[in-house]
Design a protein around this motif. Sequence first.
Motif, mmCIF file in Angstrom:
data_model
loop_
_atom_site.group_PDB
_atom_site.id
_atom_site.type_symbol
_atom_site.label_atom_id
_atom_site.label_comp_id
_atom_site.label_asym_id
_atom_site.label_seq_id
_atom_site.Cartn_x
_atom_site.Cartn_y
_atom_site.Cartn_z
ATOM 1 N N MET A 1 0.838 -1.186 0.000
ATOM 2 C CA MET A 1 0.000 0.000 0.000
ATOM 3 C C MET A 1 0.877 1.240 0.000
ATOM 4 O O MET A 1 1.987 1.221 0.510
ATOM 5 N N THR A 2 0.343 2.283 -0.549
ATOM 6 C CA THR A 2 1.116 3.512 -0.611
ATOM 7 C C THR A 2 1.236 4.145 0.768
ATOM 8 O O THR A 2 0.420 3.896 1.649
ATOM 9 N N GLY A 3 2.244 4.987 0.932
ATOM 10 C CA GLY A 3 2.430 5.662 2.207
ATOM 11 C C GLY A 3 1.251 6.543 2.561
ATOM 12 O O GLY A 3 0.807 6.592 3.710
ATOM 13 N N ALA A 4 0.725 7.256 1.561
ATOM 14 C CA ALA A 4 -0.429 8.126 1.814
ATOM 15 C C ALA A 4 -1.644 7.318 2.239
ATOM 16 O O ALA A 4 -2.399 7.729 3.123
ATOM 17 N N LEU A 5 -1.827 6.160 1.635
ATOM 18 C CA LEU A 5 -2.954 5.302 2.005
ATOM 19 C C LEU A 5 -2.789 4.793 3.435
ATOM 20 O O LEU A 5 -3.741 4.798 4.215
ATOM 21 N N SER A 6 -1.585 4.396 3.798
ATOM 22 C CA SER A 6 -1.312 3.941 5.161
ATOM 23 C C SER A 6 -1.627 5.030 6.180
ATOM 24 O O SER A 6 -2.214 4.763 7.225
ATOM 25 N N VAL A 7 -1.251 6.253 5.858
ATOM 26 C CA VAL A 7 -1.513 7.387 6.748
ATOM 27 C C VAL A 7 -3.013 7.611 6.894
ATOM 28 O O VAL A 7 -3.519 7.803 8.002
ATOM 29 N N LEU A 8 -3.745 7.588 5.772
ATOM 30 C CA LEU A 8 -5.200 7.779 5.836
ATOM 31 C C LEU A 8 -5.863 6.693 6.673
ATOM 32 O O LEU A 8 -6.755 6.975 7.473
ATOM 33 N N PHE A 9 -5.444 5.453 6.476
ATOM 34 C CA PHE A 9 -5.992 4.369 7.285
ATOM 35 C C PHE A 9 -5.709 4.618 8.759
ATOM 36 O O PHE A 9 -6.598 4.499 9.598
ATOM 37 N N PHE A 10 -4.479 4.955 9.092
ATOM 38 C CA PHE A 10 -4.099 5.208 10.488
ATOM 39 C C PHE A 10 -4.926 6.338 11.084
ATOM 40 O O PHE A 10 -5.459 6.219 12.189
ATOM 41 N N GLU A 11 -5.062 7.430 10.342
ATOM 42 C CA GLU A 11 -5.817 8.588 10.832
ATOM 43 C C GLU A 11 -7.295 8.269 11.049
ATOM 44 O O GLU A 11 -7.965 8.954 11.819
ATOM 45 N N ASN A 12 -7.783 7.233 10.387
ATOM 46 C CA ASN A 12 -9.189 6.858 10.504
ATOM 47 C C ASN A 12 -9.409 5.594 11.322
ATOM 48 O O ASN A 12 -10.503 5.028 11.330
ATOM 49 N N GLY A 13 -8.368 5.130 12.019
ATOM 50 C CA GLY A 13 -8.502 3.981 12.905
ATOM 51 C C GLY A 13 -8.614 2.645 12.198
ATOM 52 O O GLY A 13 -9.117 1.683 12.776
ATOM 53 N N LEU A 14 -8.135 2.580 10.955
ATOM 54 C CA LEU A 14 -8.183 1.342 10.199
ATOM 55 C C LEU A 14 -6.786 0.729 10.098
ATOM 56 O O LEU A 14 -5.799 1.465 10.007
ATOM 57 N N PRO A 15 -6.690 -0.595 10.079
ATOM 58 C CA PRO A 15 -5.375 -1.222 9.915
ATOM 59 C C PRO A 15 -4.889 -1.088 8.474
ATOM 60 O O PRO A 15 -5.688 -0.922 7.542
ATOM 61 N N ASP A 16 -3.609 -1.176 8.299
ATOM 62 C CA ASP A 16 -2.990 -1.098 6.972
ATOM 63 C C ASP A 16 -3.029 -2.491 6.331
ATOM 64 O O ASP A 16 -2.012 -3.131 6.112
ATOM 65 N N LEU A 17 -4.247 -2.952 6.078
ATOM 66 C CA LEU A 17 -4.495 -4.276 5.500
ATOM 67 C C LEU A 17 -5.467 -4.137 4.344
ATOM 68 O O LEU A 17 -6.263 -3.186 4.308
ATOM 69 N N PRO A 18 -5.443 -5.101 3.418
ATOM 70 C CA PRO A 18 -6.416 -5.043 2.325
ATOM 71 C C PRO A 18 -7.855 -5.176 2.848
ATOM 72 O O PRO A 18 -8.145 -6.030 3.689
ATOM 73 N N ILE A 19 -8.715 -4.338 2.355
ATOM 74 C CA ILE A 19 -10.137 -4.372 2.719
ATOM 75 C C ILE A 19 -10.840 -5.249 1.691
ATOM 76 O O ILE A 19 -10.725 -5.017 0.490
ATOM 77 N N ILE A 20 -11.557 -6.270 2.165
ATOM 78 C CA ILE A 20 -12.212 -7.177 1.214
ATOM 79 C C ILE A 20 -13.669 -6.803 0.958
ATOM 80 O O ILE A 20 -14.240 -7.226 -0.040
ATOM 81 N N LEU A 21 -14.272 -5.998 1.849
ATOM 82 C CA LEU A 21 -15.662 -5.617 1.677
ATOM 83 C C LEU A 21 -15.943 -4.353 2.472
ATOM 84 O O LEU A 21 -15.483 -4.211 3.613
ATOM 85 N N VAL A 22 -16.692 -3.442 1.854
ATOM 86 C CA VAL A 22 -17.177 -2.243 2.536
ATOM 87 C C VAL A 22 -18.684 -2.259 2.377
ATOM 88 O O VAL A 22 -19.193 -2.382 1.259
ATOM 89 N N GLU A 23 -19.413 -2.169 3.510
ATOM 90 C CA GLU A 23 -20.869 -2.243 3.431
ATOM 91 C C GLU A 23 -21.521 -1.457 4.557
ATOM 92 O O GLU A 23 -20.908 -1.227 5.598
ATOM 93 N N PRO A 24 -22.768 -1.051 4.348
ATOM 94 C CA PRO A 24 -23.499 -0.404 5.446
ATOM 95 C C PRO A 24 -23.836 -1.443 6.506
ATOM 96 O O PRO A 24 -24.026 -2.617 6.194
ATOM 97 N N HIS A 25 -23.876 -0.999 7.741
ATOM 98 C CA HIS A 25 -24.134 -1.907 8.862
ATOM 99 C C HIS A 25 -24.858 -1.131 9.952
ATOM 100 O O HIS A 25 -24.440 -0.035 10.320
#
Length: 83
Positions: A1-25
């Motif tokens: 993953m790109t450095g900018a993507l890693s930073v965005l994930f970190f800033e939003n409390g997400l791990p720096d891992l591939p996301i397999i699904l995004v859905e409403p919950h």
Amino acid sequence: MTGALSVLFFENGLPDLPIILVEPHRNRQGVWRIKFCYADRKPLSMSSIQASALAGNLHQISEIQLADGINGAVRSAGRYCTM
């Protein structure tokens, strides 16, 4: 993953891992949130407002597919809120 993507994930409390699904919950309190699912980790969720802002930032760094998936989940959550 790109450095900018890693930073965005970190800033939003997400791990720096591939996301397999995004859905409403809908959480236990009945609030619609956006859930991020991973292959080997429990899903995480965030508010639709935070997810929408994240999608905007992802568009800025050309992570279009992920941003569009998040925006789609946000739109769906918004529709479900009105039902």
